[in-house]
Write a protein that holds these residues in place. Structure first.
Motif, PDB file in Angstrom:
ATOM      1  N   MET A   1      31.462  26.754  27.203  1.00 49.45           N
ATOM      2  CA  MET A   1      31.651  27.874  28.113  1.00 49.45           C
ATOM      3  C   MET A   1      31.014  29.132  27.518  1.00 49.45           C
ATOM      4  O   MET A   1      31.195  29.420  26.348  1.00 49.45           O
ATOM      5  N   LYS A   2      30.258  29.835  28.327  1.00 47.20           N
ATOM      6  CA  LYS A   2      29.567  31.028  27.849  1.00 47.20           C
ATOM      7  C   LYS A   2      30.570  32.117  27.492  1.00 47.20           C
ATOM      8  O   LYS A   2      31.483  32.414  28.243  1.00 47.20           O
ATOM      9  N   LYS A   3      30.372  32.704  26.316  1.00 43.81           N
ATOM     10  CA  LYS A   3      31.278  33.750  25.854  1.00 43.81           C
ATOM     11  C   LYS A   3      31.050  35.029  26.647  1.00 43.81           C
ATOM     12  O   LYS A   3      29.921  35.480  26.816  1.00 43.81           O
ATOM     13  N   LYS A   4      32.143  35.581  27.140  1.00 46.27           N
ATOM     14  CA  LYS A   4      32.074  36.827  27.902  1.00 46.27           C
ATOM     15  C   LYS A   4      32.921  37.878  27.216  1.00 46.27           C
ATOM     16  O   LYS A   4      33.744  37.574  26.368  1.00 46.27           O
ATOM     17  N   SER A   5      32.719  39.102  27.627  1.00 45.45           N
ATOM     18  CA  SER A   5      33.455  40.207  27.038  1.00 45.45           C
ATOM     19  C   SER A   5      34.228  40.944  28.124  1.00 45.45           C
ATOM     20  O   SER A   5      33.715  41.164  29.224  1.00 45.45           O
ATOM     21  N   LEU A   6      35.460  41.310  27.804  1.00 46.71           N
ATOM     22  CA  LEU A   6      36.249  42.109  28.745  1.00 46.71           C
ATOM     23  C   LEU A   6      35.564  43.441  29.009  1.00 46.71           C
ATOM     24  O   LEU A   6      35.577  43.949  30.128  1.00 46.71           O
ATOM     25  N   LYS A   7      34.964  43.992  27.968  1.00 45.70           N
ATOM     26  CA  LYS A   7      34.262  45.266  28.106  1.00 45.70           C
ATOM     27  C   LYS A   7      33.112  45.141  29.102  1.00 45.70           C
ATOM     28  O   LYS A   7      32.915  46.000  29.965  1.00 45.70           O
ATOM     29  N   GLY A   8      32.356  44.054  28.994  1.00 46.02           N
ATOM     30  CA  GLY A   8      31.253  43.820  29.919  1.00 46.02           C
ATOM     31  C   GLY A   8      31.736  43.602  31.342  1.00 46.02           C
ATOM     32  O   GLY A   8      31.149  44.120  32.300  1.00 46.02           O
ATOM     33  N   GLU A   9      32.811  42.829  31.484  1.00 51.06           N
ATOM     34  CA  GLU A   9      33.382  42.593  32.816  1.00 51.06           C
ATOM     35  C   GLU A   9      33.873  43.902  33.426  1.00 51.06           C
ATOM     36  O   GLU A   9      33.683  44.155  34.613  1.00 51.06           O
ATOM     37  N   PHE A  10      34.504  44.718  32.594  1.00 54.14           N
ATOM     38  CA  PHE A  10      35.001  46.007  33.080  1.00 54.14           C
ATOM     39  C   PHE A  10      33.838  46.904  33.500  1.00 54.14           C
ATOM     40  O   PHE A  10      33.889  47.560  34.543  1.00 54.14           O
ATOM     41  N   ALA A  11      32.772  46.913  32.694  1.00 60.16           N
ATOM     42  CA  ALA A  11      31.598  47.731  33.024  1.00 60.16           C
ATOM     43  C   ALA A  11      30.969  47.271  34.335  1.00 60.16           C
ATOM     44  O   ALA A  11      30.570  48.098  35.167  1.00 60.16           O
TER      45      ALA A  11
ATOM     46  N   ARG B   1      51.096  23.184  26.988  1.00 64.45           N
ATOM     47  CA  ARG B   1      49.717  23.551  26.639  1.00 64.45           C
ATOM     48  C   ARG B   1      49.429  24.947  27.181  1.00 64.45           C
ATOM     49  O   ARG B   1      49.875  25.294  28.266  1.00 64.45           O
ATOM     50  N   VAL B   2      48.683  25.712  26.403  1.00 65.33           N
ATOM     51  CA  VAL B   2      48.249  27.036  26.860  1.00 65.33           C
ATOM     52  C   VAL B   2      46.915  26.844  27.570  1.00 65.33           C
ATOM     53  O   VAL B   2      45.913  26.511  26.940  1.00 65.33           O
ATOM     54  N   ARG B   3      46.934  27.025  28.872  1.00 69.35           N
ATOM     55  CA  ARG B   3      45.710  26.838  29.659  1.00 69.35           C
ATOM     56  C   ARG B   3      45.208  28.197  30.151  1.00 69.35           C
ATOM     57  O   ARG B   3      45.944  28.935  30.790  1.00 69.35           O
ATOM     58  N   CYS B   4      43.974  28.469  29.824  1.00 68.14           N
ATOM     59  CA  CYS B   4      43.345  29.717  30.269  1.00 68.14           C
ATOM     60  C   CYS B   4      41.855  29.456  30.425  1.00 68.14           C
ATOM     61  O   CYS B   4      41.188  29.060  29.470  1.00 68.14           O
ATOM     62  N   ALA B   5      41.353  29.661  31.639  1.00 69.37           N
ATOM     63  CA  ALA B   5      39.944  29.367  31.920  1.00 69.37           C
ATOM     64  C   ALA B   5      39.012  30.490  31.491  1.00 69.37           C
ATOM     65  O   ALA B   5      37.802  30.346  31.535  1.00 69.37           O
ATOM     66  N   SER B   6      39.576  31.605  31.074  1.00 73.77           N
ATOM     67  CA  SER B   6      38.754  32.764  30.725  1.00 73.77           C
ATOM     68  C   SER B   6      38.003  32.532  29.419  1.00 73.77           C
ATOM     69  O   SER B   6      38.510  31.896  28.498  1.00 73.77           O
ATOM     70  N   ALA B   7      36.772  33.067  29.362  1.00 74.71           N
ATOM     71  CA  ALA B   7      35.965  32.927  28.143  1.00 74.71           C
ATOM     72  C   ALA B   7      35.843  34.252  27.399  1.00 74.71           C
ATOM     73  O   ALA B   7      35.059  34.367  26.465  1.00 74.71           O
ATOM     74  N   ASP B   8      36.628  35.243  27.794  1.00 76.17           N
ATOM     75  CA  ASP B   8      36.554  36.545  27.131  1.00 76.17           C
ATOM     76  C   ASP B   8      37.539  36.607  25.966  1.00 76.17           C
ATOM     77  O   ASP B   8      38.052  35.581  25.516  1.00 76.17           O
ATOM     78  N   GLU B   9      37.800  37.824  25.484  1.00 79.57           N
ATOM     79  CA  GLU B   9      38.671  37.981  24.314  1.00 79.57           C
ATOM     80  C   GLU B   9      40.075  37.435  24.557  1.00 79.57           C
ATOM     81  O   GLU B   9      40.674  36.828  23.663  1.00 79.57           O
ATOM     82  N   LEU B  10      40.607  37.645  25.754  1.00 80.03           N
ATOM     83  CA  LEU B  10      41.946  37.117  26.050  1.00 80.03           C
ATOM     84  C   LEU B  10      41.924  35.593  26.127  1.00 80.03           C
ATOM     85  O   LEU B  10      42.884  34.929  25.723  1.00 80.03           O
ATOM     86  N   GLY B  11      40.832  35.044  26.624  1.00 84.45           N
ATOM     87  CA  GLY B  11      40.690  33.586  26.632  1.00 84.45           C
ATOM     88  C   GLY B  11      40.641  33.033  25.218  1.00 84.45           C
ATOM     89  O   GLY B  11      41.221  31.979  24.918  1.00 84.45           O
TER      90      GLY B  11
END
Length: 200
Positions: free
Chosen positions: A1-11, A166-176
């Motif tokens: 999964m491609k790494k994303k950033s919360l900062k980038g998503e917010f921007a 199980r901890v399931r989170c589909a997010s690839a950002d910092e929280l993921g």
């Protein structure tokens, strides 16, 4: 999964929101200005002043109201009596546009004009407030709430000494990544507990 950033998503969220607000505001301002023009159109009439100066210095002047861009009309020529065709006469013309007057509008038209002026300022402000509120709501619901809820549920399980989840989170950002780290910790605890049971 491609790494994303919360900062980038917010921007990206902010950029899309600003674009939408700017577009909506531009359309609102354009619509209000068109409404104002329909209520109080630019005048297409002008005063045409014709001034004739005779050789002896006497001046004859006449003013006529004319429509700009309308039918061509003959205005005639002012001349002194008996001075027809006098080469010493000089003619000058001035054109003064007649401005539309707000005071000439009906009360209903004045109210509509003022409302459009308020809307030109108020609608962009309203769009900005709504844009910020909706963008914040969307960002929280889509990007923050799912991993935070997953982590809150996971900590509640651990507090009850229940590691069967199980901890399931589909997010690839910092929280993921935080969710993935929590899941690794949970799995390590399960493995340690299994080793302890095997040793007993």
């Amino acid at each position: 999964m491609k790494k994303k950033s919360l900062k980038g998503e917010f921007a990206r969220t902010v950029a899309v929101t600003m674009l939408a607000v700017a577009l909506a505001s531009g359309l609102a301002i354009f619509g209000c200005s068109q409404l104002q023009k329909s209520i109080l159109p630019d005048s297409n009439e002008a005063w045409l002043t014709q001034r004739i100066t005779a050789a002896d210095g006497t001046v004859s002047e006449a003013t006529t109201r004319v429509e700009i861009g309308g039918q061509a009309q003959s205005l005639g020529r002012l001349v002194q009596d008996g001075a027809e065709g006098d080469p010493d006469q000089t003619a000058s013309y001035t054109i003064d546009r007649i401005d539309s007057s707000f005071s000439m509008l009906t009360d209903k038209a004045k109210a509509a004009y003022r409302a459009s002026q308020v809307a030109m300022v108020g609608l962009p402000l309203l769009f900005a407030i709504l844009g910020i509120a909706l963008a914040g709501q969307w960002f929280y619901r889509k990007k923050l709430e799912p991993p935070i809820r997953a982590l809150a549920d996971a900590t509640a399980h651990v507090r009850r000494q229940d590691l069967d989840f199980r901890v399931r989170c589909a997010s690839a950002d910092e929280l993921g990544q935080l969710c993935a780290a929590f899941e690794s910790m949970r799995q390590a605890l399960v493995d340690n507990n299994r080793l302890l049971w095997d040793m007993l």
